[in-house]
Write a protein that holds these residues in place. Structure first.
Motif, PDB file in Angstrom:
ATOM      1  N   ASP A  16       0.789  -1.186   0.020  1.00  0.00           N
ATOM      2  CA  ASP A  16       0.000  -0.095  -0.069  1.00  0.00           C
ATOM      3  C   ASP A  16       0.968   1.225   0.001  1.00  0.00           C
ATOM      4  O   ASP A  16       1.903   1.539   0.734  1.00  0.00           O
ATOM      5  CB  ASP A  16      -0.997  -0.229   1.085  1.00  0.00           C
ATOM      6  N   GLU A 143     -10.564  -9.840  -4.752  1.00  0.00           N
ATOM      7  CA  GLU A 143      -9.351  -9.102  -5.482  1.00  0.00           C
ATOM      8  C   GLU A 143      -8.502  -9.964  -6.275  1.00  0.00           C
ATOM      9  O   GLU A 143      -7.257  -9.510  -6.415  1.00  0.00           O
ATOM     10  CB  GLU A 143      -8.473  -8.498  -4.247  1.00  0.00           C
ATOM     11  N   ASP A 257     -11.370  -6.057   6.346  1.00  0.00           N
ATOM     12  CA  ASP A 257     -10.840  -7.230   6.155  1.00  0.00           C
ATOM     13  C   ASP A 257     -10.488  -8.193   7.492  1.00  0.00           C
ATOM     14  O   ASP A 257     -10.909  -9.407   7.428  1.00  0.00           O
ATOM     15  CB  ASP A 257      -9.473  -7.165   5.557  1.00  0.00           C
TER      16      ASP A 257
HETATM   17  O1  RIB Z   1      -9.382  -3.442   2.402  1.00  0.00           O
HETATM   18  C1  RIB Z   1      -7.928  -2.502   2.473  1.00  0.00           C
HETATM   19  C2  RIB Z   1      -7.055  -3.168   1.291  1.00  0.00           C
HETATM   20  O2  RIB Z   1      -7.789  -2.894   0.028  1.00  0.00           O
HETATM   21  C3  RIB Z   1      -5.695  -2.270   1.234  1.00  0.00           C
HETATM   22  O3  RIB Z   1      -4.619  -2.859   2.217  1.00  0.00           O
HETATM   23  C4  RIB Z   1      -5.230  -2.428  -0.153  1.00  0.00           C
HETATM   24  O4  RIB Z   1      -4.212  -3.032  -0.449  1.00  0.00           O
HETATM   25  C5  RIB Z   1      -6.723  -2.946  -0.918  1.00  0.00           C
HETATM   26  O5  RIB Z   1      -6.424  -4.278  -1.138  1.00  0.00           O
END
Ligand code: RIB
Length: 313
Positions: A16, A143, A257
């Motif tokens: 990030d 993702e 997450d």
């Molecule tokens: O949910 C947060 C995450 O979303 C971040 O860490 C970024 O990398 C994206 O995947």
């Protein structure tokens, strides 16, 4: 001592690039901002895999990193966390995923992800990881390519391994109908609206959204993540609105997450979804009070302390 629950996370890994901004620029606007920037480990999958480990699980991570400095640094970090990294592959052609994140005062974030090597995590590789790893549960997010998510979910379902889906990021064309029956399907507010057209801004609309979701994806539990309003859990018969715990909000990155990872692990440990929802609310609330993705993920001890101090459970 009780055996640790083993969760296989098949998902993304990013570095990030985080900018702390006092205001996000408009189109065509250039702003100078003294807020500073940093490179922080993140990625929805990696955040969840770290959360499983820090919260007391046996965490196996299946992901794809680039053959570059970010990939090497992230792999070292996962190993230092105690994550099983046997199923992390190196993509020789694509760079490690990168997320550009702007965090505003108050903690709201805007994220753009450059998938890089996440896009090459393929179905064959994840199926073989699942067969070798023999997890107690499979944890998925969106993702990585949809075909890989579907293949992993189907391979797990065929082996009676419960599948937990954290439905982010919002992916309008994800074929939800092709997912096998799930244990949990958990979108946040934006994702709920993307998949149903309903903004779950009150309990009635949460129920309507769950009814729409249930036409598209079969799950034992639908768990809507409502940010500052906590979560809404529905099993098709009963529903529960669980409020969040009050914490100063510094940065919301990764809160969702680690919420879903906490929910998954505590549900697997206790078999009690309401308890798991409360546990996940503590995890999410602790996470928003710390800057960055991975640094903000709490440990089991921190969650236990918070629960004891606040008389939760
Ligand atoms: O949910 C947060 C995450 O979303 C971040 O860490 C970024 O990398 C994206 O995947």
């Amino acid at each position: 001592m009780q055996r640790k629950i083993r969760v296989l996370t098949v998902s993304s890994a990013n570095m990030d690039f985080v900018m702390n901004v006092s205001k996000v620029p408009s189109a065509g606007e250039t702003l100078s901002d003294p807020g500073g920037y940093s490179f922080i480990p993140g990625g929805k999958g990696a955040n969840a895999a770290v959360a499983f480990r820090r919260l007391g699980g046996d965490s196996v991570f299946c992901a794809s990193l680039g053959s570059d400095a970010n990939g090497a640094a992230l792999l070292d970090i996962y190993k230092a966390e105690g994550i099983d990294t046997r199923f992390i592959r190196t993509d020789p052609k694509n760079p490690t995923g990168l997320a550009a994140i702007m965090v505003e005062p108050g903690g709201a974030n805007r994220i753009i992800v450059f998938p890089g090597s996440n896009a090459s995590l393929d179905a064959k590789f994840v199926e073989s990881a699942l067969v070798q790893c023999k997890p107690d549960a499979l944890f998925l997010q969106f993702e990585i390519p949809a075909g890989t998510v579907l293949a992993a979910a189907s391979a797990a379902a065929a082996r009676n391994i419960p599948v937990f889906v954290d439905a982010g990021p919002a992916t309008p064309d994800f074929p939800l109908e092709k997912l096998p029956p799930l244990e949990v399907f958990s979108p946040n507010e934006t994702e709920t609206e993307t998949y149903t057209g309903i903004d779950p801004k009150n309990p009635d609309l949460c129920l309507k959204a769950v009814m729409e979701l249930s036409k598209r994806v079969r799950a034992r539990y639908y768990v809507l993540k409502l940010g500052g309003r906590g979560c809404y859990i529905c099993d098709g018969k009963y529903y529960y609105c669980l409020p969040p715990y009050d914490m100063p909000v510094v940065d919301t990155t990764a809160a969702g997450d680690c919420f879903t990872a906490g929910l998954t692990l505590e549900y697997l440990r206790s078999g009690d979804m309401v308890r798991a929802g409360k546990y996940a609310n503590i995890v999410g609330s602790l996470s928003v009070s710390v800057k960055g993705a991975m640094p903000s993920i709490p440990t089991a001890a921190a969650v236990g302390r918070f629960a004891a101090e606040n008389g939760i459970f």
